[in-house]
Every structure is written in C-alpha cells, then in structure tokens.
Scaffold this motif. Structure first.
Motif, mmCIF file in Angstrom:
data_model
loop_
_atom_site.group_PDB
_atom_site.id
_atom_site.type_symbol
_atom_site.label_atom_id
_atom_site.label_comp_id
_atom_site.label_asym_id
_atom_site.label_seq_id
_atom_site.Cartn_x
_atom_site.Cartn_y
_atom_site.Cartn_z
ATOM 1 N N ASP A 429 -1.066 9.853 6.705
ATOM 2 C CA ASP A 429 -2.466 9.857 6.238
ATOM 3 C C ASP A 429 -3.386 10.173 7.412
ATOM 4 O O ASP A 429 -3.089 9.854 8.566
ATOM 5 N N LYS A 498 -5.117 11.900 2.204
ATOM 6 C CA LYS A 498 -3.754 11.423 1.981
ATOM 7 C C LYS A 498 -2.719 12.431 2.450
ATOM 8 O O LYS A 498 -2.874 13.641 2.269
ATOM 9 N N HIS A 503 2.208 6.577 -2.060
ATOM 10 C CA HIS A 503 1.436 5.353 -1.828
ATOM 11 C C HIS A 503 1.774 4.360 -2.946
ATOM 12 O O HIS A 503 1.352 4.538 -4.084
#
Length: 519
Positions: A429, A498, A503
């Motif tokens: 990220d 991202k 996630h």
C-alpha cells in the motif's frame, strides 16, 4: 474584594481517603499530599469531597461514607470510614486539616463537588448512597424502566436528575456547607464528573433549571464572602464546547456573561488538541471570568513534549491558566520542572513538542465512560481508509501554536517529523500525503512495525510512578521539515493507494503525530 489569579489549579480525587489501606494522620497528609507541591506553579487544589451523594469529609449535611454499616466487604471502605472519624477526632476532619495545611503552604483549597456520578456501584454498597436508594424516582432512569444496554441512556440512568427540586435542594445545601463552614477559597462544581444531569431528551430544554441552581449558589457565595471579608471563587468544570455543554443542560455562556462563575475549566482534557478553546475565551472577553485549559493525565497526557504542545496551544488561544486532573500524585520534581516549563511562556516557545489529533474511540458506553462519551463531540480519529480519486482522501486539521517558519529562518529549528499510525496497512500500500497542499514524497518515508508509545501511570504507586506503554501498529514516518508548517491551522490530506495484495480487514488511520524539534 480582589479576585486571585492562580496559574494552575490541580484537582485531587480524594485518593488519600478512598485508596489508603492504612491509618491516615495529619502527618500522612503532609508527606503524601502537601509536600508534593512546594516550588511548583500550582496555586490552587480542588479536593474531591465524595461521590454519589456520599462524602469523605466532616459534613453535617450530607451522608458520610460508611455511616450505618457495621461491616465492610472491602478493606478500602473500612479504612475510609475509620480514617474519616480518626481525622475528625484528631484535627477536626479531613477537609479542615487539608485546608489548614495547604493554606500554610500558600496554596488555596476549593472543595470539589462532583455534580453527578455514574459509576457501577453495587446498590447496597456504602458508596452508593442512601439518597439514591430512598429516592429512586429522582434518578435519570426511572424505577422499573427498561433501558437497553449498552447505550448512553443506560450509562447515565443511575445518576440523579436535576429536574427534580428535591435533588437540586439537597445538593445545594451540601454545597452551601462547603463554603459556609470551612475556611476555603471557593468551591468547584465539577460538571465533568460525570457530565449527564437530565434525561437525554430533556437536557437542552431543562438548562434553565441548572442556571437557576448556579444563580442560587452564586448569591449565597457572595453573601458569605461579604461576611468573611473575601471573595469566594466559583469554579466550574464543563464539556469541551459551548454547544455540547448547552446540549446536556449547561448554559455556560450565560453563566459567564452574567458573572455567575469566576473560573471555567473548559473541557475534561479528553480532546485537548481539537477542542475549540478559543470560543470560551471569546465569550469571557470583557468579563471577570477566567478560562482555564484542561489536562487529563489518563487521556495519555503525561509525555512532556505532548504537554508542552498543549500548553502552547492553550496559551495561544488566550487562556488565563491551566486545570489539571489526575496529576495530583505526580512527584514534586516533576511538578516543579514540567509544570514550570509549561507556564514559562518564553522558554516554552522553543521546547520540543508533539502535536496530535484526538480520538473518539477511547470512551465506551458503559457507566461513567458512557457519560464522558455523551458529553464529547466527535474527534478526527480513527479514520477508516478507502481508496479515493486523486485529490481526495481524508482531510484533517492540525492546530499548531509554534512559529515554525521563524524558527527555520533564525536557525532554531532542527526538524519537523510527521508520524502516521495505521492498522492493517499492507506492505504494497502507498499513501498520498499533502500538508497545506504540498505533497510529501512517498519515497522519503520510513516504515516500522514497532507501533508507538506513550507514558502512563503504571500503578506501582497510585498515580505517581510512570512507564511507557506501547500500541501495536504500523508507523509511516516523514521528515516534513522542508514543507510549510503554519502557526495556526494546517491541512493534512491523507489518501490511501491500495496495492495488489488482499485486504482482509479495513485499513485504519489510528494515530497522527507531528514532532517539532529545536536545536
């Protein structure tokens, strides 16, 4: 009669009565209380006299804690009751002796009346108080009323409801006794222990009742002060905004503009970085009312750099002094050095500081924690991060009192470091971070998985010894010395980008810290 301006007023929660499991004598009070103050800038102590309409001093009006009980289930209550009567016999009582000793030390005492209590105390316990047991119909939650749990309504249900004349009349008489009978400098009405006084749906409309209550206290204080030949100060401790104060039934603005109160300790210290303290200062302008910025040690406000940042922010907003809660047992050396630095405004300007954003996730919905949550506005953290379009992201505001640009120009600045703490931030990220519109280079960041720390009381000696605690998480650190950091409000924009990895839990921004370091 001239009013006294004390640089710092420090609350004492009455621990020497409620937390000791051994004999308390006048010598104990000297050693463990009074001797921790000499040389510090503390000019007043507000000493808590009790909770839940039971009192730990020589009252003739209210209920003394433990009266009517032959046996006690816990050692602390046994010693509280024993020491209360032991001090009455040896020196007139706790409040008499504490006031005398602090007076001799040059420090004023203002007995602190907790205006409501929402602790989870057993119904038959000495600390619950017969006033509540005998008048259940005068409580916020009515007898046999079902209130879902956990809710804010449930948290405050066991407190007294000030819409009832019997509640206001009883507490008024207890408060009157504090300044009529004892040689004190005034009285504190602590409306942040705990901040709920009416049913939620009735609080705003009933604010006139609390203002009338304050008017009655002020009138009697002026009468007694005239008889004693001195002004008696009325100190109130209230929620962190005028709006939230009024919302829960406290029309603080009227109290200030009508001259009903002498000192307002604004906020409970739980959100000191985002509290709009200036609005209190502006309302008090042109009046005799003093505004104090509030500090709460259990907010995680023991780190020196954090305290210096808060002190600078409060001074910059125009406060008249500071109010401390839960710092009473800090060692004398700490009180002299740290508090001394906080009130030395010239020295404070170039001390290292740590500015932060405040949290909304540190108060729950159970009992007294729920009462705090009820009175507080929402703060900036935590932020649940989702990816947005370029130019978007979470916009946050850092209020900085330091003149960073001048320090840069004269060579006095060493560095400005920005720390962002995250939960569930993946290795791939990235972040788009901007300060006042200028981008912070992602390639300049340092990443650690060590979390972040804060200083807290460790319990080895009650509210005295301190050690570091750690919070787990990922810290992204940037050196932002070269970016424009303004005196006043600074916009911090944080946008998540991202990576390709999955996630499984939401990315959460849980900590924001700006370190300002001087040479």
């Amino acid at each position: 009669m001239a009013r006294k301006n004390r640089m710092i007023i420090s609350n004492d929660d009455g621990w020497i009565m409620g937390n000791m499991t051994s004999e308390v004598t006048p010598e104990t009070i000297t050693e463990l209380m009074v001797d921790t103050y000499p040389g510090s800038p503390i000019g007043g102590v507000s000493w808590c006299v009790g909770n839940s309409e039971t009192y730990e001093y020589e009252t003739e009006v209210g209920e003394r804690t433990g009266d009517g009980y032959e046996h006690f289930k816990d050692e602390r209550t046994y010693w509280l009751h024993k020491n209360l009567y032991g001090l009455i016999e040896s020196s007139g009582g706790p409040l008499t002796e504490i006031t005398r000793q602090f007076h001799e030390a040059g420090i004023d005492v203002l007995p602190s009346m907790r205006m409501n209590s929402h602790y989870d105390v057993a119904y038959d316990a000495p600390g619950h108080g017969k006033f509540r047991r005998e008048h259940r119909e005068w409580l916020i939650g009515q007898p046999n009323e079902y209130i879902p749990r956990p809710t804010l309504e449930f948290a405050i249900a066991r407190g007294v409801d000030y819409k009832f004349p019997g509640v206001r009349g009883h507490l008024q008489e207890v408060i009157f006794e504090l300044f009529e009978k004892f040689d004190v400098a005034g009285v504190e009405l602590d409306y942040f222990r705990h901040p709920a006084f009416f049913r939620v749906e009735e609080a705003y409309s009933n604010r006139y009742l609390m203002t009338d209550f304050i008017r009655r206290i002020r009138k009697r204080m002026d009468e007694v002060g005239e008889q004693k030949g001195k002004h008696l100060d009325l100190l109130v401790r209230v929620p962190p905004t005028l709006y939230d104060s009024k919302r829960i039934g406290l029309d603080v603005e009227t109290w200030i503009t009508e001259g009903l109160v002498d000192i307002v300790a604004a906020g409970g210290g739980f959100m000191p970085f985002e509290q709009p303290i200036r609005e209190f200062v502006e309302v008090a302008e042109g009046t005799d009312c003093l505004i104090y910025g509030s500090f709460e040690a259990l907010r995680w406000a023991l780190d020196e750099e954090l305290l210096y940042a808060l002190a600078a922010r409060f001074w910059d907003a125009g406060v008249d002094g500071f109010y401390l809660f839960n710092y009473f047992n800090a060692p004398n050396e700490w009180k002299r050095r740290v508090l001394g630095n906080m009130v030395d405004r010239e020295k404070l300007a170039r001390l290292n500081k740590r500015y932060e954003l405040d949290h909304s996730d540190r108060s729950g919905k159970e009992y007294h924690s729920g009462a705090f949550r009820y009175a507080l506005p929402w703060a900036s953290l935590p932020v649940f991060m989702e990816e947005t379009q370029p130019g978007g992201g979470s916009s946050l505001t850092l209020d900085i009192a330091d003149d960073v640009e001048t320090a840069k120009a004269d060579g006095g600045l060493e560095s400005c470091i920005l720390d962002l703490g995250f939960d569930n931030l993946n290795e791939d990220d990235e972040l788009d971070v901007r300060i006042n519109g200028e981008a912070v280079a992602w390639t300049s960041m340092e990443r650690t998985e060590d979390g972040w720390g804060y200083t807290a009381f460790d319990g080895v000696v009650y509210h005295t010894t301190m050690s570091e605690r750690r919070v787990e998480g990922t810290v992204i650190r940037f050196d932002v010395t070269g970016l424009p950091i303004r005196k006043g409000e600074n916009e911090l924009l944080v946008r998540l980008i991202k990576g390709a990895g999955p996630h499984f839990e939401a990315v959460k921004l849980t900590e924001v810290r700006l370190h300002i370091n001087y040479v």
